[in-house]
Every structure is written in C-alpha cells, then in structure tokens.
Motif scaffolding. Structure first.
Motif, PDB file in Angstrom:
ATOM      1  N   VAL B  85       0.801  -1.471  -0.138  1.00 35.19           N
ATOM      2  CA  VAL B  85       0.007   0.420   0.244  1.00 35.19           C
ATOM      3  C   VAL B  85       0.932   1.069  -0.238  1.00 35.19           C
ATOM      4  O   VAL B  85       1.790   1.246   0.823  1.00 35.19           O
ATOM      5  CB  VAL B  85      -0.984   0.170   1.375  1.00 35.19           C
ATOM      6  N   CYS B  86       0.614   2.048  -0.685  1.00 34.60           N
ATOM      7  CA  CYS B  86       1.373   3.544  -0.979  1.00 34.60           C
ATOM      8  C   CYS B  86       1.174   4.742   0.088  1.00 34.60           C
ATOM      9  O   CYS B  86      -0.239   4.853  -0.092  1.00 34.60           O
ATOM     10  CB  CYS B  86       1.237   4.081  -2.527  1.00 34.60           C
ATOM     11  N   LEU B  87       1.664   4.919   0.713  1.00 35.81           N
ATOM     12  CA  LEU B  87       1.026   5.511   1.554  1.00 35.81           C
ATOM     13  C   LEU B  87       0.580   6.842   1.507  1.00 35.81           C
ATOM     14  O   LEU B  87       0.034   7.980   1.645  1.00 35.81           O
ATOM     15  CB  LEU B  87       2.147   5.955   2.731  1.00 35.81           C
ATOM     16  N   HIS B  88       1.555   7.509  -0.008  1.00 40.31           N
ATOM     17  CA  HIS B  88       1.147   8.683  -0.494  1.00 40.31           C
ATOM     18  C   HIS B  88      -0.125   8.992  -2.046  1.00 40.31           C
ATOM     19  O   HIS B  88      -1.453   9.767  -1.744  1.00 40.31           O
ATOM     20  CB  HIS B  88       2.311   9.473  -1.441  1.00 40.31           C
ATOM     21  N   CYS B  89      -0.327   8.141  -2.501  1.00 39.67           N
ATOM     22  CA  CYS B  89      -1.288   7.656  -3.052  1.00 39.67           C
ATOM     23  C   CYS B  89      -2.778   7.087  -2.946  1.00 39.67           C
ATOM     24  O   CYS B  89      -3.248   7.235  -3.891  1.00 39.67           O
ATOM     25  CB  CYS B  89      -1.174   7.701  -4.617  1.00 39.67           C
ATOM     26  N   GLY B  90      -2.237   6.143  -2.185  1.00 39.12           N
ATOM     27  CA  GLY B  90      -3.694   4.904  -2.002  1.00 39.12           C
ATOM     28  C   GLY B  90      -3.477   3.900  -2.545  1.00 39.12           C
ATOM     29  O   GLY B  90      -3.740   3.136  -1.987  1.00 39.12           O
ATOM     30  N   TYR B 123       5.979   3.710  -0.236  1.00 37.62           N
ATOM     31  CA  TYR B 123       5.617   4.562  -1.496  1.00 37.62           C
ATOM     32  C   TYR B 123       6.154   4.208  -2.687  1.00 37.62           C
ATOM     33  O   TYR B 123       7.163   3.369  -3.041  1.00 37.62           O
ATOM     34  CB  TYR B 123       6.406   5.824  -1.435  1.00 37.62           C
ATOM     35  N   CYS B 124       4.609   3.965  -3.508  1.00 38.03           N
ATOM     36  CA  CYS B 124       5.601   3.235  -5.009  1.00 38.03           C
ATOM     37  C   CYS B 124       6.026   4.123  -5.669  1.00 38.03           C
ATOM     38  O   CYS B 124       6.802   5.222  -5.812  1.00 38.03           O
ATOM     39  CB  CYS B 124       3.923   3.316  -5.141  1.00 38.03           C
ATOM     40  N   ALA B 125       6.540   3.490  -6.639  1.00 36.19           N
ATOM     41  CA  ALA B 125       7.765   3.981  -7.872  1.00 36.19           C
ATOM     42  C   ALA B 125       7.178   5.248  -8.228  1.00 36.19           C
ATOM     43  O   ALA B 125       8.078   5.929  -8.077  1.00 36.19           O
ATOM     44  CB  ALA B 125       7.818   3.295  -8.748  1.00 36.19           C
ATOM     45  N   ARG B 126       6.008   5.318  -8.585  1.00 34.40           N
ATOM     46  CA  ARG B 126       5.475   6.823  -9.200  1.00 34.40           C
ATOM     47  C   ARG B 126       5.729   8.103  -7.911  1.00 34.40           C
ATOM     48  O   ARG B 126       6.013   8.773  -8.586  1.00 34.40           O
ATOM     49  CB  ARG B 126       4.165   6.589  -9.382  1.00 34.40           C
ATOM     50  N   CYS B 127       5.276   7.794  -7.114  1.00 32.18           N
ATOM     51  CA  CYS B 127       4.930   9.102  -6.095  1.00 32.18           C
ATOM     52  C   CYS B 127       6.381   9.343  -5.919  1.00 32.18           C
ATOM     53  O   CYS B 127       7.177   9.882  -4.978  1.00 32.18           O
ATOM     54  CB  CYS B 127       4.502   8.300  -4.887  1.00 32.18           C
ATOM     55  N   GLN B 128       7.647   7.977  -5.048  1.00 27.95           N
ATOM     56  CA  GLN B 128       8.655   8.302  -4.553  1.00 27.95           C
ATOM     57  C   GLN B 128       9.634   9.317  -6.049  1.00 27.95           C
ATOM     58  O   GLN B 128       9.885  10.303  -5.403  1.00 27.95           O
ATOM     59  CB  GLN B 128       9.783   7.014  -5.080  1.00 27.95           C
TER      60      GLN B 128
HETATM   61 ZN   LIG Z   1       2.066   5.777  -4.843  1.00 28.73          ZN
END
Ligand SMILES: [Zn+2]
Ligand SMILES: [Mn+2]
Ligand SMILES: [Mn+2]
Ligand SMILES: [Zn+2]
Lengths: 132, 132
Positions: B85-90, B123-128
């Motif tokens: 689960v990405c804490l930034h974008c969900g 954090y997923c790749a995109r949000c990183q």
């Molecule tokens: Zn994300």
DNA sequence: CCTCAATATGATAATCGTTCTCGGATTGAA
DNA sequence: TTCAATCCGAGAACGATTATCATATTGAGG
C-alpha cells in the motif's frame, strides 16, 4: 516571494500534543479517543487531530492499524506490534512480538517499504465457548 | 416446533453468485464492485451482498483485506495473499507470496487462529519520483 | 408434494468515521 | 516586524456499512 521551496512543515502545539498523547497510550488508539483525551487539557479540533495523524503517518512516525471495526487506529512506528482480531465479537488485542521482524526493503520493483501491519484473525476464548 | 436446532444456513442463488464472482476476481474486491458485477446478470440488493460477505468471512471461506482507503475488500481464503500500500497515493497491489506462511495456530492462550492479513506500507515508484 | 416457522432478501433510512470548506489565527524565514 | 504560506476550528458534506421492516424464499417434517 519570501519563501519559495514550499511544502515546509510547521511546529504547532496541536501536533506536539497529538504525538505526546499517542506515546503515552499502551496500544493503538483512534482519532476520536485521542481527541477526547486531548480536549481534557486544552480545546482542539477533531479535524486537526486527523490532519496531524495523516502527517505523522506520511512522515513514518506513526503506523495505522485496521482491526476491522471501521476505525483506523494509530501507534508509534518505533513501538511496532501486531494484533489479534476476533471475527465474532470484534475484540482485539496486541501481540507481544512482531510476526514479520525482518521485512525485505524491496518486495516489488521500485516500491520503497517503510513499515507494515499484521492482523491475525480468529476467535477469542469467550466466543469459542459461546459457539461450541 | 418444527426445527429446533436453529442457526442453520440456507442456500440461495445470491450467496452462490457472490462466491462465484469473487472466485473469478484476480484480487480482493469491494462489496460495491461485487454488487456492480452481479447486477449485470441479475438484480441483487447491496445489503444482500454485504450479508453474504459477512457470512462467508465467519465461515472462514473469505478473508477481508484493509488497504486503508476506507473500503473493505474480500478474497478467497484459499488464495490468500498480502498487499503493498502506497502511503502517498493510496495505490495498492497484491504480493506474490505470503509473508507469514507458517502462522502459529496459537499465538495467545485460548485464541483460535483462522487466518491473517498483512499490509506492507511504503511509497510506490511513481510517488517516489514525484517526491524526490 | 404441502405446510409453515425460520431465514433471507431488497429498498431505503440511518449511522458514523472521515474528509472537505472556508474564514480567521499562527508560524517563521527574511 | 512583516506577511505569504500554513494551519486551525466549527460545521457541513461525504461515503461505506449497517439497521429496518415488509415481503419472499427455503427446507425439514409430515
Ligand atoms: Zn503512490
Ligand atoms: Mn496496538
Ligand atoms: Mn488481493
Ligand atoms: Zn470474540
């Protein structure tokens, strides 16, 4: 313009109070429980509590826990632990130790792991007796 | 009285349809997603979907998953797996393998374990890339 | 096959945890 | 001290889930 970097985080007594209250709690607590405790000392808005919790989660200071009763609970990431949840009565309790002590930093390509949470489902002693 | 044992579970096409739809899904799905799919074939109430899901969870056939977006998702216990689960974008995705393959049947005195769920936060790749 | 008490369904209202809005208060770099 | 960026608080809004309740279905017993 005065400041131009943006996304700076300010220090407020509200955020400090939220963090202190959580650090005093023995286990994960909900935003509402937190709000009730903080209000005994000083007026504070519920929305402010929610915003502080979200910020601390993004900063990696707090970890959310889901015990299945529709409320998110928060605890210090530094005191990480998992929970047992009864599928019948919804009761839950903290586990002494973490079930996944060594989590690979990279489980999927490009994903940066910062924490985790385990919920163990089952039936508590009381509900086993009632169902038997 | 005719029947006196009580708490018997009846067979309805609604419950069968719910179970079949879930078994066709590649990953955990929400009650609403399930409801939308089932309605394409035959009219069915949303409350009925929720009740069927609860019953299957109690029976140990389904396992709930919480990815932090406020919706409970359901999947076959036989196809157990965990999630990132990405804490930034969900955003969330399924993990290939279970992180806790051998769970002690008894973690606490008197508690009967039937299943578990792991959420790995990060954090997923995109949000990183966006945060960097 | 019938009966019928126990259960399940479905449309809708109600619940309730969480998020959004927006005008006013704070913070802190310059 | 200034003031733009942020944050706060009260309350409205939102949305997933649950509760109601009148009606329909199930299935053991006969
Ligand atoms: Zn994300
Ligand atoms: Mn806890
Ligand atoms: Mn899944
Ligand atoms: Zn229980």
């Amino acid at each position: 313009m005065r400041g131009h970097v943006g996304a700076r985080r300010r220090n407020t007594w509200q955020r400090a109070a939220v963090l202190q209250a959580i650090s005093q709690a023995p286990c994960h607590i909900t935003a509402e429980e937190l709000h009730d405790r903080l209000r005994r000392t000083r007026p504070i808005g519920l929305a402010t509590v929610y915003r502080a919790l979200d910020a601390f989660v993004r900063d990696g200071v707090l970890e959310p826990a889901h015990v299945g009763d529709g409320k998110v609970r928060y605890g210090l990431a530094a005191r990480h632990h998992d929970h047992l949840v009864c599928l019948h009565c919804g009761a839950w309790e903290a586990l002494k130790a973490c079930l996944v002590p060594r989590l690979p930093r990279r489980l999927a390509p490009g994903f940066k792991v910062t924490g985790h949470q385990v919920e163990v489902y089952g039936y508590c002693a009381r509900c086993q007796a009632a169902t038997a």
